[in-house]
Design a protein around this motif. Structure first.
Motif, short mmCIF file in Angstrom:
data_model
loop_
_atom_site.label_atom_id
_atom_site.label_comp_id
_atom_site.label_asym_id
_atom_site.label_seq_id
_atom_site.Cartn_x
_atom_site.Cartn_y
_atom_site.Cartn_z
N TYR A 25 -4.33 -1.05 -9.77
CA TYR A 25 -4.38 -1.94 -8.60
C TYR A 25 -3.21 -1.70 -7.66
O TYR A 25 -3.39 -1.55 -6.45
CB TYR A 25 -4.39 -3.39 -9.09
CG TYR A 25 -4.30 -4.44 -8.01
CD1 TYR A 25 -5.40 -4.77 -7.24
CD2 TYR A 25 -3.11 -5.13 -7.79
CE1 TYR A 25 -5.33 -5.75 -6.26
CE2 TYR A 25 -3.02 -6.12 -6.82
CZ TYR A 25 -4.13 -6.42 -6.06
OH TYR A 25 -4.05 -7.40 -5.09
N ASP A 26 -2.00 -1.65 -8.21
CA ASP A 26 -0.82 -1.43 -7.37
C ASP A 26 -0.87 -0.06 -6.68
O ASP A 26 -0.45 0.09 -5.53
CB ASP A 26 0.46 -1.56 -8.19
CG ASP A 26 0.78 -3.01 -8.54
OD1 ASP A 26 0.14 -3.91 -7.97
OD2 ASP A 26 1.66 -3.24 -9.40
N ARG A 27 -1.40 0.94 -7.39
CA ARG A 27 -1.55 2.26 -6.77
C ARG A 27 -2.55 2.23 -5.62
O ARG A 27 -2.29 2.80 -4.55
CB ARG A 27 -2.00 3.29 -7.82
CG ARG A 27 -2.41 4.64 -7.21
CD ARG A 27 -2.75 5.67 -8.27
NE ARG A 27 -3.81 5.26 -9.17
CZ ARG A 27 -5.11 5.29 -8.87
NH1 ARG A 27 -5.52 5.68 -7.67
NH2 ARG A 27 -6.01 4.93 -9.77
N LEU A 28 -3.67 1.55 -5.81
CA LEU A 28 -4.67 1.47 -4.76
C LEU A 28 -4.12 0.74 -3.53
O LEU A 28 -4.39 1.13 -2.39
CB LEU A 28 -5.92 0.76 -5.28
CG LEU A 28 -6.71 1.50 -6.36
CD1 LEU A 28 -7.88 0.64 -6.85
CD2 LEU A 28 -7.22 2.84 -5.86
N LEU A 29 -3.35 -0.32 -3.76
CA LEU A 29 -2.72 -1.03 -2.64
C LEU A 29 -1.77 -0.11 -1.89
O LEU A 29 -1.77 -0.05 -0.64
CB LEU A 29 -1.96 -2.25 -3.14
CG LEU A 29 -2.76 -3.46 -3.64
CD1 LEU A 29 -1.80 -4.58 -4.01
CD2 LEU A 29 -3.76 -3.94 -2.61
N ALA A 30 -0.96 0.62 -2.65
CA ALA A 30 0.03 1.50 -2.02
C ALA A 30 -0.65 2.58 -1.20
O ALA A 30 -0.17 2.95 -0.12
CB ALA A 30 0.92 2.13 -3.10
N GLU A 31 -1.79 3.09 -1.69
CA GLU A 31 -2.51 4.13 -0.94
C GLU A 31 -3.01 3.61 0.40
O GLU A 31 -3.18 4.39 1.34
CB GLU A 31 -3.69 4.62 -1.78
CG GLU A 31 -3.29 5.46 -2.98
CD GLU A 31 -4.47 5.79 -3.88
OE1 GLU A 31 -4.26 6.50 -4.87
OE2 GLU A 31 -5.60 5.33 -3.59
N GLN A 32 -3.24 2.30 0.50
CA GLN A 32 -3.70 1.71 1.75
C GLN A 32 -2.57 1.09 2.55
O GLN A 32 -2.82 0.46 3.58
CB GLN A 32 -4.76 0.65 1.46
CG GLN A 32 -6.05 1.22 0.89
CD GLN A 32 -7.12 0.16 0.74
OE1 GLN A 32 -6.85 -0.96 0.32
NE2 GLN A 32 -8.34 0.50 1.10
N GLY A 33 -1.35 1.22 2.06
CA GLY A 33 -0.22 0.65 2.77
C GLY A 33 -0.16 -0.86 2.71
O GLY A 33 0.40 -1.51 3.60
N ILE A 34 -0.73 -1.44 1.65
CA ILE A 34 -0.74 -2.89 1.48
C ILE A 34 0.34 -3.26 0.48
O ILE A 34 0.38 -2.71 -0.63
CB ILE A 34 -2.11 -3.38 0.99
CG1 ILE A 34 -3.20 -3.01 2.00
CG2 ILE A 34 -2.10 -4.89 0.75
CD1 ILE A 34 -4.61 -3.31 1.52
N GLY A 35 1.19 -4.18 0.83
CA GLY A 35 2.26 -4.59 -0.06
C GLY A 35 1.78 -5.48 -1.17
O GLY A 35 0.70 -6.08 -1.12
N VAL A 36 2.58 -5.58 -2.24
CA VAL A 36 2.31 -6.49 -3.35
C VAL A 36 2.79 -7.87 -2.94
O VAL A 36 3.99 -8.16 -2.94
CB VAL A 36 3.02 -6.02 -4.63
CG1 VAL A 36 2.81 -7.03 -5.75
CG2 VAL A 36 2.50 -4.65 -5.06
N VAL A 37 1.85 -8.71 -2.54
CA VAL A 37 2.18 -10.05 -2.05
C VAL A 37 1.25 -11.05 -2.70
O VAL A 37 0.33 -10.71 -3.42
CB VAL A 37 2.05 -10.13 -0.51
CG1 VAL A 37 3.05 -9.21 0.16
CG2 VAL A 37 0.63 -9.77 -0.07
#
Length: 539
Positions: A114-126
């Motif tokens: 999940y964190d990798r997929l967010l990072a690939e889209q430039g979405i922060g962990v919030v």
């Protein structure tokens, strides 16, 4: 042919088989005669079942593994769907070696994906509502990727089964906390092969469960009696997570009193006592007891307790167990969970549900009793060893017998289960190497089209109840849990979705739906598998 047959059996109606198989381009090109041959074969295969008591007194075997059919059927239960190379590997290694390798396989974390997929889209962990829709989609993407591609398939499959017992759902305020839901999936993965008592405590202190069943921020009752502790989790931990509503024999049948009536496991007084146990718990990042302070850490870390809001009076639990006054929140929690864990119902109550999720909807009494006995004692004096329970379920003679080539049941044939839609799709994707055009497995419409999506059930009672039945089945005392999500809509939409992946999502197809369902499959392997088909047309 053999692999496709095994892949698609276990829960498709005959019409479902035909709708799906005759949608394959290579089957269509073979002509109408081939589809008729499929129908003849599947009508025959659909009769395979078992007598509920035929194997009642058979001890646990040292099971032989004689064919690819056996291997594929076993993997259909122990994974999210067999792959051809996995069938060959299991056939070569045997059950015990394969299981031991799976038990030792490193955990494939949904949170890491999940964190990798967010990072690939430039979405922060919030947390909260910021980019919520995107984060919810990535939660779903992470689940599909793990189910299809993770190597620890048995762990993933068992965790999915546990998620349908220890239910939390995005269809709640947890929609605001997709990362918390992903962490809950990891919690189940971490404990899938551990001890049930540890799983119970992890669930009880999970912030996702605390929010879903409202024992997070649960305060002790007021001195004037105008405020009482929340009873939601206290009720469900008994009714759904441990002991059920009525006392059970070890074979899963209800115990009865001298008048033949079922015996209730708990009373409203017991619920109230357990509710007092679950007071004083809040988010991990709080410095004092107050409404949970949301943070990226508090979404995924166990809750912590504050004594000033914990009920410290004496509590009387099940079977007369007394928690003395003045104990800390953790001491009361330990006492309450031990009280439930050691209840005689837990083995048959949880064991039967795991059998239903992995193998068959209507296990014999003897099958349930054998699994309950392993829960009670793994052979080394340990209670609640889930690794031993999973192994007992999958290798029980009643389960293995129905994978044997040429096995014939005695009437009435009751073995088997309706394959839930999510597992139909994962089996298809895994068999034919599903891959996402964008590098991710995205399917947004599972809840609408399949009637279910992981961690998104409509209530704490899951998508279906373990004792759900239909009129014709009820007359014979049979359950069909998955039938609860089968209706006029899902019958059509599920088959249409599977058909669309075959027609429109094969490599090189005219993908008119590409922007919405960006998953492709390679059917070259299917053509190879279809070569033995003429042999089966003689059936």
């Amino acid at each position: 042919m053999e692999f496709i047959r095994i892949l698609l059996q276990d829960g498709f109606s005959v019409m479902s088989y035909l709708n799906l198989l005759c949608a394959f381009p290579f089957v269509q090109r073979a002509g109408k005669k081939l589809c008729i041959g499929f129908s003849v074969f599947f009508v025959w295969w659909g009769t395979v079942g078992s007598s509920p008591n035929a194997l009642a007194n058979t001890p646990e075997p040292s099971p032989p593994l004689k064919s690819s059919q056996q291997a594929a059927l076993f993997l259909g239960r122990a994974t999210f769907g067999p792959k051809p190379e996995e069938v060959l590997a299991l056939k070569t290694k045997g059950y015990n070696t394969w299981l031991n390798e799976q038990f030792a396989s490193p955990l494939c974390s949904h949170l890491v994906i999940y964190d990798r997929l967010l990072a690939e889209q430039g979405i922060g962990v919030v947390n909260g509502s910021y980019q919520l829709n995107a984060r919810q989609k990535n939660r779903s993407d992470a689940w599909w990727e793990a189910a299809i591609n993770c190597k620890d398939q048995l762990r993933q499959r068992v965790a999915y089964a546990l998620s349908q017992i220890f239910v939390v759902s995005e269809d709640s305020t947890l929609a605001l906390r997709p990362r918390g839901l992903v962490a809950y999936e990891d919690l189940l993965l971490n404990h899938a092969f551990g001890n049930f008592r540890d799983l119970l405590e992890a669930v009880a202190t999970s912030p996702a469960m605390g929010e879903y069943l409202s024992h997070m921020d649960n305060r002790k009752g007021s001195a004037d009696g105008t405020r009482s502790p929340d009873e939601n989790f206290a009720r469900e931990i008994m009714q759904l997570f441990t002991i059920g509503l009525v006392e059970l024999n070890q074979d899963g049948t209800p115990r009865r009193d001298a008048n033949g009536r079922e015996i209730e496991t708990y009373t409203q007084e017991d619920i109230a006592s357990f509710a007092r146990v679950f007071t004083g718990w809040t988010c991990a990042d709080n410095s004092s007891f107050q409404w949970c302070v949301r943070s990226t850490n508090s979404e995924i870390s166990p809750m912590k307790a504050f004594a000033q809001e914990h009920d410290q009076d004496q509590k009387v639990l099940l079977n007369g167990t007394v928690l003395p006054a003045g104990q800390s929140p953790q001491q009361d929690l330990d006492g309450a969970l031990n009280n439930l864990f050691n209840h005689a119902n837990v083995g048959p109550f949880i064991g039967k549900q795991l059998i239903q999720r992995l193998v068959t909807s209507n296990p014999s009494r003897a099958y349930v009793a054998r699994v309950a006995a392993v829960f009670n004692n793994n052979g080394a004096g340990q209670r609640g060893d889930l690794k031993a329970v999973v192994k007992a379920i999958l290798l029980d003679n009643e389960a293995i017998a129905h994978t044997m080539p040429g096995y014939a049941c005695t009437e009435p044939c009751t073995f088997g289960k309706l394959k839930e839609p999510v597992l139909k799709l994962t089996a298809l994707w895994r068999a034919f190497g599903a891959r996402g055009i964008s590098g991710r497995l995205r399917y947004d419409d599972a809840q609408t089209e399949l009637g279910q999506q992981a961690l998104k059930s409509p209530s704490v009672f899951n998508f279906y109840r373990p004792n759900h039945t239909e009129a014709a089945l009820a007359q014979n005392g049979l359950a069909c849990p998955e039938c609860q999500i089968v209706n006029d809509d899902t019958v059509v939409t599920t088959q249409n979705r599977l058909r669309s992946y075959i027609y429109e999502m094969s490599a090189g197809a005219n993908r008119r739906d590409q922007s919405r369902h960006t998953v492709l499959m390679d059917f070259d392997n299917g053509r190879t598998l279809a070569k033995p088909l003429p042999h089966w047309l003689s059936l």
